[in-house]
Design a protein around this motif. Structure first.
Motif, mmCIF file in Angstrom:
data_model
loop_
_atom_site.group_PDB
_atom_site.id
_atom_site.type_symbol
_atom_site.label_atom_id
_atom_site.label_comp_id
_atom_site.label_asym_id
_atom_site.label_seq_id
_atom_site.Cartn_x
_atom_site.Cartn_y
_atom_site.Cartn_z
ATOM 1 N N ARG A 129 33.580 49.386 -43.114
ATOM 2 C CA ARG A 129 33.547 50.401 -42.051
ATOM 3 C C ARG A 129 34.956 50.839 -41.650
ATOM 4 N NH1 ARG A 129 32.792 54.320 -40.164
ATOM 5 N NH2 ARG A 129 31.287 55.020 -38.596
ATOM 6 N N PRO A 133 33.678 56.564 -43.796
ATOM 7 C CA PRO A 133 32.781 57.144 -42.792
ATOM 8 C C PRO A 133 31.349 56.701 -43.063
ATOM 9 C CG PRO A 133 33.396 58.800 -44.413
ATOM 10 C CD PRO A 133 34.217 57.583 -44.724
ATOM 11 N N PRO A 134 30.418 56.964 -42.124
ATOM 12 C CA PRO A 134 29.081 56.347 -42.194
ATOM 13 C C PRO A 134 28.336 56.487 -43.510
ATOM 14 C CG PRO A 134 29.403 57.364 -40.069
ATOM 15 C CD PRO A 134 30.615 57.721 -40.878
ATOM 16 N N ASP A 135 28.186 57.713 -44.029
ATOM 17 C CA ASP A 135 27.398 57.875 -45.248
ATOM 18 C C ASP A 135 28.027 57.141 -46.427
ATOM 19 O OD1 ASP A 135 25.562 59.343 -43.921
ATOM 20 O OD2 ASP A 135 26.203 61.299 -44.678
ATOM 21 N N GLN A 138 27.541 53.419 -46.087
ATOM 22 C CA GLN A 138 26.224 52.952 -46.525
ATOM 23 C C GLN A 138 26.167 52.845 -48.043
ATOM 24 O OE1 GLN A 138 22.787 55.087 -44.992
ATOM 25 N NE2 GLN A 138 21.508 54.355 -46.679
ATOM 26 N N LEU A 335 24.882 48.829 -40.500
ATOM 27 C CA LEU A 335 25.825 49.832 -40.012
ATOM 28 C C LEU A 335 25.507 50.233 -38.575
ATOM 29 C CD1 LEU A 335 26.220 52.063 -43.179
ATOM 30 C CD2 LEU A 335 27.936 50.553 -42.175
ATOM 31 N N MET A 336 24.241 50.264 -38.207
ATOM 32 C CA MET A 336 23.880 50.551 -36.823
ATOM 33 C C MET A 336 24.460 49.498 -35.885
ATOM 34 S SD MET A 336 19.900 51.824 -37.003
ATOM 35 C CE MET A 336 19.458 53.445 -37.598
ATOM 36 N N ASP A 339 28.289 49.956 -35.506
ATOM 37 C CA ASP A 339 28.670 51.149 -34.749
ATOM 38 C C ASP A 339 28.282 51.078 -33.277
ATOM 39 O OD1 ASP A 339 29.934 52.288 -36.882
ATOM 40 O OD2 ASP A 339 28.246 53.546 -37.487
ATOM 41 N N PRO A 342 32.428 50.352 -31.932
ATOM 42 C CA PRO A 342 33.367 50.753 -32.985
ATOM 43 C C PRO A 342 34.733 50.085 -32.897
ATOM 44 C CG PRO A 342 32.214 52.654 -32.081
ATOM 45 C CD PRO A 342 31.876 51.500 -31.207
ATOM 46 N N ARG A 345 34.330 45.946 -34.437
ATOM 47 C CA ARG A 345 33.319 45.772 -35.477
ATOM 48 C C ARG A 345 33.300 44.353 -36.027
ATOM 49 N NH1 ARG A 345 34.977 51.318 -37.088
ATOM 50 N NH2 ARG A 345 33.298 52.697 -36.426
ATOM 51 N N SER A 403 20.940 57.345 -38.805
ATOM 52 C CA SER A 403 22.212 57.206 -39.508
ATOM 53 C C SER A 403 22.966 58.523 -39.507
ATOM 54 C CB SER A 403 21.963 56.761 -40.951
ATOM 55 O OG SER A 403 21.153 57.698 -41.619
ATOM 56 N N PRO A 404 24.287 58.503 -39.118
ATOM 57 C CA PRO A 404 25.061 59.713 -39.050
ATOM 58 C C PRO A 404 25.093 60.403 -40.406
ATOM 59 C CG PRO A 404 26.208 57.894 -37.995
ATOM 60 C CD PRO A 404 25.019 57.326 -38.695
#
Length: 409
Positions: A129, A133-135, A138, A335-336, A339, A342, A345, A403-404
Motif C-alpha cells: 500500500r 494506489p488501490p486498484d 489489489q 485493503l479495506m 485504508d 492511511p 497502515r 474498493s476505490p
C-alpha cells in the motif's frame, strides 16, 4: 502512498511479488513443513499428543502476540529494519528447533519462531500500500497471493521427504536455510518504502491511542472477522492434517502433498481471479462472490460427508472451491482494513493479523483436537467458521466504501 513510489522499485513487479510473497510465506511454511514429521518428532523427544499440539499452539500464540508490535515498529522505524530483524530471529529460532532434544525446548523455540515469522507478513502488506494506489495494490496483493500459494504446496512435500530420508531435525535445518535466503534477498533488494516524514512516534501511550481508536472502530472488527475467521475453515484442515490425512484418508506422510496442492490450487486460482477483477467490479460484489462460492462448497462438504464414507477421491474437491472463494475476497477486505487508517497502515495490518492469528491459535488449541478425528465434524466446524465471516460481512458491508476505482453496486 510514497511520493516517489515509482522510483523505489524499478525492477519487474513480479519480482517484488515474489519477494513479498517469500516474506509472507514464512509463517505457513514453518507449519506445513513440519506437520508430516509430527509423529516422528513425538517419538523422538518422547512427547505426548497434547505436548505436540502445544508446539503448534505456542507457535500460533507467539505469532499473535508479536503481531501487535510488528506494524507499530514498522510505522516508527521503517519497513526494512523490522523485516530484517524478524527474519534473522526466525532463522536463529529454527536452528534452536533443530537442536532441541526435549519437547520443552522445542515448544520454546517454536514460540520464538512464531513471534518473529509474522513480521514479514504484516510489513509486506504495508509495503504494497506504500507503493501502489488501490486498484494496483489489489492486483499486487493478488499476485503476491499467487506466488505465496506455491510455497505451502511444496512445503509438505519437502517436509515429508526430509522426514522420511533424513529425520525430523532436517526439517528445521531446512527452515533455517529458507530464513537465511529470504533475509539476504530482503537486505539486497527491498527498498525502504516509508518516508521519514511519515513515521510515527514510538512510545506506549501513542501506540495505545492508535490501537484504542482502531479497536473502537466497529468496521475494523467486522472486516477482520470477515477475512480472518473464514480462513480458519480451511486452516482447520491443515491443523488436522496428521489425523485427517493419516488416520482418516490413510495417506503416508509423503502423500500429504495432494491435500496441499488442492488447497493451494484453489488459493492461486482465486487470487488470479481477484487480480483480474480489480477495478472492473465493485469490491462488495467481489466479496459477495467469494462468500457465495465458500457457502456452496461448505454445504457440499457437509452433505458429501453425510452420504459417503470418507475417501480422498472426493474429499478434496469442496476444499478446493472453499479456498477459491476465500482467495477471491481476501485481497479486497485486507485493503479495506489498511485504508481505515492511511497514516498507520502498519498498525492496522498488525491488529488484523493479531485477530486472525488469535483465532488460528484458538482453533488449533481448542477446536481442532475436538473435531480432527471425524470428517463430518471437520466439515461442520469449517462451515460454521465460514458463517461467522459471512455474518460479519453482512453487518459491515453498507458502512464501508467499495474498493476505490471500481464502480459502485
Amino acid at each position: 502512498m510514497h511520493a516517489h513510489a515509482r522510483h523505489l522499485w524499478t525492477a519487474p513487479r513480479w519480482a517484488l511479488a515474489i519477494l513479498l510473497a517469500s516474506l509472507g510465506m514464512l509463517g505457513p511454511f514453518s507449519i506445513d513443513t513440519y506437520l508430516p514429521a509430527f509423529t516422528g518428532i513425538a517419538a523422538s523427544v518422547g512427547a505426548s499428543p497434547v505436548e505436540m499440539q502445544q508446539t503448534l499452539s505456542a507457535y500460533l500464540l507467539g505469532f499473535a502476540a508479536m503481531n501487535l508490535f510488528h506494524g507499530a515498529l514498522a510505522d516508527a522505524l521503517g519497513r526494512r529494519p523490522v523485516v530484517l530483524t524478524g527474519v534473522a530471529v526466525f532463522t536463529l529460532a529454527s536452528v534452536g528447533c533443530a537442536l532441541s532434544d526435549h519437547v520443552g525446548w522445542l515448544i520454546a523455540f517454536r514460540a520464538l519462531q512464531g513471534m518473529s515469522a509474522g513480521a514479514g507478513m504484516v510489513v509486506s502488506r504495508a509495503v504494497i500500500r506504500d507503493l501502489f494506489p488501490p486498484d494496483q495494490a489489489q492486483k499486487m496483493m493478488s499476485q503476491v497471493t499467487i506466488y505465496f500459494g506455491i510455497a505451502p504446496a511444496v512445503a509438505p512435500m519437502i517436509g515429508g521427504w526430509l522426514f522420511v530420508h533424513l529425520g525430523w531435525h532436517a526439517v528445521f535445518w531446512f527452515l533455517s536455510g529458507v530464513g537465511l535466503l529470504i533475509g539476504l534477498g530482503v537486505w539486497r533488494a527491498l527498498p525502504e518504502t516509508l518516508p521519514a516524514a511519515q513515521r510515527q512516534r514510538l512510545d506506549l501511550s501513542h501506540l495505545w491511542q492508535g490501537y484504542r481508536a482502531l479497536g473502537l472502530d466497529r468496521r475494523f472488527w467486522l472486516l477482520a472477522l470477515a477475512s480472518g475467521v473464514p480462513f480458519n475453515g480451511m486452516f482447520l484442515y491443515v491443523l488436522s492434517a496428521p489425523a485427517f490425512l493419516g488416520e482418516l484418508m490413510r495417506l503416508a506422510p509423503d502423500q500429504f502433498f495432494w491435500f496441499f496442492i488442492a488447497n493451494i490450487g484453489g488459493i492461486m486460482l482465486g487470487a488470479w481471479t481477484s487480480g483480474r477483477l480489480a477495478g472492473r467490479i465493485a469490491g462488495s460484489v467481489q466479496i459477495r462472490a467469494g462468500f457465495v462460492i465458500m457457502s456452496l462448497a461448505s454445504v457440499a462438504n457437509v452433505a458429501a460427508n453425510l452420504v459417503w464414507p470418507p475417501h480422498i477421491s472426493w474429499a478434496l474437491v469442496p476444499l478446493f472451491f472453499y479456498c477459491l472463494g476465500w482467495a477471491i475476497l481476501v485481497p479486497v477486505v485486507t485493503l479495506m482494513v489498511l485504508d481505515l487508517v492511511p497514516a498507520r497502515r502498519g498498525m492496522a495490518s498488525s491488529l488484523q493479523a493479531t485477530v486472525a492469528s488469535t483465532a488460528n491459535a484458538l482453533v488449533a488449541g481448542v477446536l481442532a483436537p475436538l473435531v480432527m478425528h471425524s470428517t463430518l465434524a471437520l466439515s461442520v466446524a469449517s462451515a460454521l467458521l465460514m458463517t461467522v465471516g459471512l455474518v460479519a460481512w453482512q453487518c459491515v458491508r453498507r458502512s464501508v466504501m467499495v474498493s476505490p476505482g471500481a464502480r459502485p453496486d
